[in-house]
Design a protein around this motif. Structure first.
Motif, mmCIF file in Angstrom:
data_model
loop_
_atom_site.group_PDB
_atom_site.id
_atom_site.type_symbol
_atom_site.label_atom_id
_atom_site.label_comp_id
_atom_site.label_asym_id
_atom_site.label_seq_id
_atom_site.Cartn_x
_atom_site.Cartn_y
_atom_site.Cartn_z
ATOM 1 N N CYS A 553 0.854 -1.197 0.000
ATOM 2 C CA CYS A 553 0.000 0.000 0.000
ATOM 3 C C CYS A 553 0.885 1.240 0.000
ATOM 4 O O CYS A 553 1.454 1.576 1.043
ATOM 5 N N GLY A 556 -2.767 6.500 -0.853
ATOM 6 C CA GLY A 556 -4.143 6.026 -0.733
ATOM 7 C C GLY A 556 -4.690 6.212 0.675
ATOM 8 O O GLY A 556 -4.103 6.880 1.524
ATOM 9 N N ASP A 557 -5.816 5.599 0.905
ATOM 10 C CA ASP A 557 -6.573 5.799 2.134
ATOM 11 C C ASP A 557 -6.011 4.963 3.287
ATOM 12 O O ASP A 557 -5.647 3.812 3.102
ATOM 13 N N ALA A 558 -6.008 5.560 4.505
ATOM 14 C CA ALA A 558 -5.483 4.856 5.694
ATOM 15 C C ALA A 558 -6.353 3.654 6.049
ATOM 16 O O ALA A 558 -5.882 2.689 6.663
ATOM 17 N N THR A 559 -7.643 3.696 5.670
ATOM 18 C CA THR A 559 -8.520 2.575 6.053
ATOM 19 C C THR A 559 -8.093 1.273 5.382
ATOM 20 O O THR A 559 -8.320 0.186 5.910
ATOM 21 N N ARG A 560 -7.448 1.379 4.190
ATOM 22 C CA ARG A 560 -6.964 0.152 3.521
ATOM 23 C C ARG A 560 -5.921 -0.537 4.403
ATOM 24 O O ARG A 560 -5.947 -1.746 4.592
#
Length: 598
Positions: A553, A556-560
């Motif tokens: 990763c 991008g998004d921290a939730t990933r």
């Protein structure tokens, strides 16, 4: 031709460890022509490799010497406290003893213990001050010490050096002049005492005997009075120190016989031999039965070696009647044996002999002593040898542990640290006296606190100068608990031990900290706990090895990332639930070996 009684002298050499018993025996053998110069080796009578390497005597040995028309039977005895039973047996076969005291070290704990045993047998004691050629030798001071501490007249003590051969003739003359001749009646029914027995691969069981009355002949049918068995004597002889065949042994003589006995257990030490056709009316008073003091489990590292271990232990038992064993199983270590020993040195020697002579790899569990447990509701009492078998706490009324009385000799400057050591081990001071710059401390101590490494700590705190001797004084109730070790919430029975409640936390903390270093990391975290019953008293956690699942990763998004980490966390929790922790064998051995450094 039999030697007349007044021309026989039976004597043993007694002393503390390393005061020169075996070297003196060498010189006496050499001087009386027992062996030629070419056949002589250092410590001739110590015939096990392990005895030669450690420089200690383990088995008492006997040899017959000739001096000025007299027959001298010499018994060389061990000096270490663990082998005191060997000494008591040798003394029972003699009328006198040479008390060897090191001119530099003076009287030590084991010197005293052996002298008192000798006095109990009503012996004539000839003091010998050895090693007078050492730069630190103070023979006059030692002479005064023998009189002051032991209460023996040392004005005619012989000054000698076994190493350089000074005073050897004087010692032999003193044996002839000062040690009384044995008493006995050649016409009475045969009475002979079985002093020792061992297994020889060529001769079968060899029995060392001291004839009291009557004559023991080749071809005679003898009865063992305690065992109630009959055997035909097929060989009679003595050691000079090479084997010499004889036709008979007369009263007062010490020699050996063989009688086609296959198992040493049939030839119990302390038994009385008598003529089967004309038996003696009463047996001789035997020896005290030896009681094992320290117990531990011996397990083969490779489970396939179990049969080999069983065979090896049985063979060792042939030569050492004081060693006992029974089978046991452990969840962590498989099949093995619970063995009883006379002390830690005895345990070490047996373990080393199994490793060397029988080529076995062994794991030894923590040594423990025998506890007496009184059960509730009139359930009677049991003896506990293995901490893993301890009943539930609610079924126990009280636990009693064995106590000992220890005599410690130590130079003044180390006294403080030795007293602190005894205090830390729950010792009760009974006495403290001074003799010529050295202190003699008498302590009562729980044996449980001594079996681990008390002796090593004593030696290291006193730079090797302290000496230590003990005897058991019975059982006392104590506040004792079983401390279990749990790895990943699974109990490891091989590491459980019985400890005093007051020192349980320190012991437990030391053990879990050590295991944390010894157990390799796994893919999940592993808790290591020390617990008494359901209460955890110490805990360490081995952190998990971590795979970087968020490596792919970037941006991008921290939730990933969070999602991937949560998934990993669940996987680890599941793995911990089902995963088993492999504790390497070395970790067991290291944890048990260092069992008391905490």
């Amino acid at each position: 031709m039999t030697t007349p009684l007044d021309k026989i002298r039976n004597f043993s050499i007694i002393a503390h460890i390393d005061h020169g018993k075996s070297t003196l025996a060498d010189r006496l053998i050499q001087r009386t022509g027992g062996l030629s110069e070419r056949e002589m080796s250092a410590q001739v009578l110590d015939n096990m490799d392990i005895e030669k390497e450690r420089g200690i005597t383990i088995k008492a040995q006997t040899v017959r010497l000739e001096w000025k028309g007299y027959e001298l039977n010499l018994m060389d005895t061990p000096g270490h406290v663990d082998f005191a039973y060997e000494v008591s047996r040798s003394l029972a076969a003699c009328e006198g003893a040479l008390l060897v005291v090191d001119a530099a070290q003076g009287v030590e704990a084991q010197t005293l213990a052996n002298v008192y045993q000798s006095i109990e047998h009503d012996h004539e004691i000839v003091p010998v001050i050895n090693k007078i050629d050492l730069p630190a030798a103070e023979p006059e001071k030692v002479r005064a010490e023998i009189e002051e501490v032991i209460g023996l007249d040392a004005s005619n003590a012989i000054l000698s050096s076994a190493k350089s051969g000074i005073g050897i003739d004087e010692i032999l003359d003193a044996v002839v002049e000062r040690i009384p001749a044995p008493k006995g009646d050649a016409t009475a029914p045969l009475k002979a005492m079985l002093v020792d027995s061992w297994y020889d691969p060529y001769l079968g069981v060899v029995i060392l005997v001291r004839v009291i009355d009557g004559v023991l002949k080749k071809g005679q049918l003898v009865t063992f009075m305690q065992a109630g068995t009959q055997h035909l004597v097929d060989r009679v002889g003595c050691f000079r120190p090479k084997i010499e065949q004889l036709t008979e042994l007369a009263p007062g003589e010490i020699g050996f016989i063989t009688a086609q006995i296959k198992d040493v257990a049939q030839a119990r030490v302390g038994d009385t031999l008598t003529d089967a056709k004309r038996p003696a009316t009463a047996a001789l008073p035997g020896f005290k039965e030896v009681q094992p003091v320290v117990f531990c489990g011996l397990f083969p590292v490779d489970a396939n070696d179990f049969e080999k271990l069983r065979e090896s232990i049985s063979k060792l038992r042939l030569n050492d009647a004081s060693f006992s064993f029974e089978m046991e199983t452990s969840a962590a270590l498989g099949f093995g044996f619970r063995c009883g020993f006379l002390g830690l040195l005895h345990l070490e020697i047996i373990q080393e002999r199994l490793t060397r002579e029988y080529d076995l790899d062994l794991i030894t569990t923590a040594p423990s002593v025998v506890y007496q447990i009184e059960l509730t509701h009139g359930g009677g009492h049991i003896e506990l040898h293995n901490p893993a078998d301890m009943p539930e706490p609610n079924k126990i009324e009280s636990i009693a542990e064995p106590w000992i009385e220890a005599t410690i000799y130590v130079p003044d400057e180390y006294l403080g640290s030795i007293l602190k050591l005894c205090q830390d081990r729950r010792g009760i001071q009974k006495n403290l006296t001074y003799v010529g710059g050295r202190a003699q401390a008498t302590y009562e101590l729980p044996l449980n606190e001594v079996v681990f490494d008390f002796y090593d700590r004593l030696k290291s705190l006193s730079k090797g100068y302290a000496s230590f001797d003990y005897h058991q004084i019975g059982y006392r109730d104590g506040d004792l608990v079983k401390m279990g070790i749990l790895v990943n919430e699974e109990p490891v029975d091989a590491l459980s031990m019985i400890v005093h409640r007051g020192s349980a936390e320190t012991r437990g903390r030391g053990m879990v900290e050590r295991l944390k270093q010894l157990i390799p990391r796994h893919l999940f975290k592993i808790p290591i706990q020390a617990a008494i019953g359901g209460k955890v008293i110490a805990r360490e956690t081995i952190s998990a090895m971590r795979k970087d699942v968020t490596a792919k990763c970037y941006g991008g998004d921290a939730t990933r990332k969070r999602k991937l980490l949560d998934k990993q966390k669940k996987g680890k929790a599941k793995m911990r639930e089902y995963g088993s922790v492999s504790i390497p064998q070395e970790a067991f051995i290291a944890a048990l070996r260092m069992g008391d450094d905490a």
